[in-house]
Each structure stands twice: as structure tokens, then as C-alpha cells.
Design a protein around this motif. Structure first.
Motif, short mmCIF file in Angstrom:
data_model
loop_
_atom_site.label_atom_id
_atom_site.label_comp_id
_atom_site.label_asym_id
_atom_site.label_seq_id
_atom_site.Cartn_x
_atom_site.Cartn_y
_atom_site.Cartn_z
N SER A 1 -1.77 -6.16 -3.94
CA SER A 1 -3.05 -6.48 -4.57
C SER A 1 -3.93 -5.20 -3.99
O SER A 1 -4.34 -5.26 -2.98
N ILE B 1 -7.99 -3.80 -4.46
CA ILE B 1 -9.37 -3.95 -4.96
C ILE B 1 -9.91 -2.55 -5.66
O ILE B 1 -10.04 -1.57 -4.62
N CYS C 1 -9.38 -6.81 -9.16
CA CYS C 1 -8.21 -6.90 -8.29
C CYS C 1 -6.93 -6.49 -8.98
O CYS C 1 -6.47 -7.20 -10.13
N SER D 1 -13.53 -4.86 0.26
CA SER D 1 -12.31 -5.70 0.05
C SER D 1 -12.42 -6.79 0.86
O SER D 1 -12.28 -7.88 0.12
N THR E 1 -12.68 -10.51 -0.84
CA THR E 1 -11.22 -11.21 -0.91
C THR E 1 -11.14 -12.19 0.25
O THR E 1 -10.61 -13.25 0.31
N VAL F 1 -3.79 -8.84 1.37
CA VAL F 1 -4.53 -9.17 0.27
C VAL F 1 -3.94 -10.19 -0.63
O VAL F 1 -2.87 -9.73 -0.99
N PRO G 1 -4.02 -12.34 -4.41
CA PRO G 1 -4.89 -12.41 -5.43
C PRO G 1 -5.51 -13.85 -5.86
O PRO G 1 -6.20 -14.42 -6.52
N MET H 1 -9.08 -15.90 -2.98
CA MET H 1 -9.99 -14.88 -2.70
C MET H 1 -11.56 -15.33 -2.49
O MET H 1 -11.81 -16.50 -3.06
N ASN H 2 -12.15 -14.85 -1.74
CA ASN H 2 -13.78 -15.35 -1.46
C ASN H 2 -14.45 -15.37 -2.80
O ASN H 2 -14.94 -16.38 -3.22
N LYS I 1 -14.27 -14.86 -7.21
CA LYS I 1 -13.20 -14.81 -8.21
C LYS I 1 -13.32 -13.69 -8.95
O LYS I 1 -13.88 -13.39 -10.35
#
Length: 225
Positions: free
Chosen positions: A95, A97, A118, A159, A163, A170, A172, A175-176, A178
Motif C-alpha cells: 500500500s 500513499i 492509498c 504518510s 495512516t 502500511v 489500508p 488508517m488514521n 479514511k
């Protein structure tokens, strides 16, 4: 001689896994293992966060977590696939960003015109940023000028901010923020239809059926390679 034998074995394994007759049995075995395997209590909190997100999405019962060795990313792809018991190296994904540096706004609220995405792609492939730009611009029927698009990999700091995950970890899921998710079309064509991703920490990986992921995330599918 040893290398030739190994390559023949790999070819045979890949051919076996790609059989349409085997697919339902493989998926049944995969999901049964997912249901019966609990996350190790010693797992880092960031990995437990990903597991909680899987629970919230209703896909924990089809998600498998793996702890790998600390030098995992020094290995060749085939050795990584063997370690995870992945059907092939094609099933190993990452993944990344991406940032539209020319976006006229800074938010991610509109998945059709977000500042950040992402993007999930196979390790054996590479992301064609021109195709990425054409795809995202097409989401708005090309109503926004090309001059407002320029995709590049986001800075590591950004990133992590978006996330909560560091490089090679990382995920998907969990993540911090959306972020809109774009999955390379080639991933949706994998046989059997499962893929392997980061699980929040460099030493942990997550695998799940592709259809389940698409269904719960509402991700976009694009030809990016």
C-alpha cells in the motif's frame, strides 16, 4: 541444477494454485484458518489496531495475520512468498500513499477528487503515475484541468500522519484517516483470489480474500500497471 529444480517446483505450485477447481477448497481452507487463528497477545499495539479495524469491518473471520523475520525485506520475493505460504509472488502487495501535489484543496472527503489516495499494487508491478492521473481525472469526467493533477509518492512523514503506519508496514485497514483506496486491476485477477499486505508493522503481514476487501472498503479499481 538446483536453481532449475526450484524454478520447476515454483511453476508447478503456481499452476496448482491457479486451478479453478482448487479455488473453492483453497478459500475454504484459508477462511477456516483465519477463523481458528487468534492474533498473538505479544503483537504490537499498532497491529492490534488493524485487527480491531478488521473486526469493525466484519472481515476478521477471513483475515490472517503473520509475524515475519526482521530481515524479511532483505529477502527475494520468492522467499517471502514461501514464508507466508502465499500462492505466488504475484500475491504479495503493498500500500503506497500518493499525493496530488496540484490538487486545489487539501482534503480527502471526496474520493473522486482527493488530495491523497492509498494505492495498492503488486510488488511485481509498478504504478504508472500517468495511468493513475488519467483514472482519477476520469472520476470527474475530466471536468478538472490536467494542470490540477500531479501524482507522486507522499513524503514519509505525511504518510505516517495520514495512516499511522511506518514504511513497509502500511495497511489500508485501520488508517488514521479514511483515505480513498485504489486497487490495481491486476490484483483482482489473481488466482486464487487472496492478497497479502502490510499489517501496520514492518514485521507483520495481513492476508485476506480480495472480494471481501473490495466489498467492505468500497475501493476503486484501476488499470495502473
Amino acid at each position: 541444477m538446483e536453481d532449475t529444480t526450484l524454478q520447476l517446483l515454483i511453476k508447478q505450485i503456481t499452476t496448482l494454485y491457479s486451478s479453478s477447481k482448487l479455488e473453492p477448497f483453497y478459500l475454504e481452507h484459508f477462511t477456516r484458518k483465519a477463523r481458528n487463528t487468534k492474533l498473538d497477545e505479544s503483537a504490537p499495539e499498532i497491529v492490534k489496531k488493524v485487527e480491531r479495524a478488521c473486526n469493525e469491518l466484519g472481515i476478521r473471520n477471513v483475515s490472517r495475520f503473520y509475524k515475519v523475520e526482521s530481515d524479511y525485506y532483505e529477502w527475494e520475493l520468492q522467499r517471502r512468498a514461501f514464508r507466508l505460504v502465499a500462492p505466488s509472488i504475484d500475491h504479495l502487495c503493498k500500500s503506497v500513499i500518493f499525493e496530488n501535489t496540484r490538487c486545489i484543496h487539501d482534503n480527502i472527503d471526496d474520493p473522486l477528487n482527493s488530495k491523497y489516495y492509498c494505492v495498492i499494487v503488486q510488488y511485481v508491478g509498478s504504478i504508472n503515475t500517468q495511468k493513475l492521473m488519467n483514472f482519477v481525472r476520469g472520476l470527474k469526467n475530466k471536468s478538472i484541468s490536467k494542470k490540477n493533477y500531479n501524482f507522486r509518492v507522499a513524503d514519509a512523514e505525511k504518510s505516517i500522519e495520514l495512516t499511522g503506519f511506518e514504511n513497509n508496514g502500511v495497511s489500508p485497514i485501520g488508517m488514521n484517516q479514511k483515505l480513498p483506496i485504489i486497487v490495481a486491476k491486476s490484483i483482482t485477477e489473481l488466482k486464487p483470489p487472496v492478497f497479502y499486505l502490510g499489517a501496520g508493522h514492518v514485521d507483520w503481514k495481513l492476508a485476506l480474500p480480495i472480494k471481501n476487501f473490495i466489498d467492505v472498503t468500497g475501493c476503486l479499481i484501476a488499470d495502473l500497471v
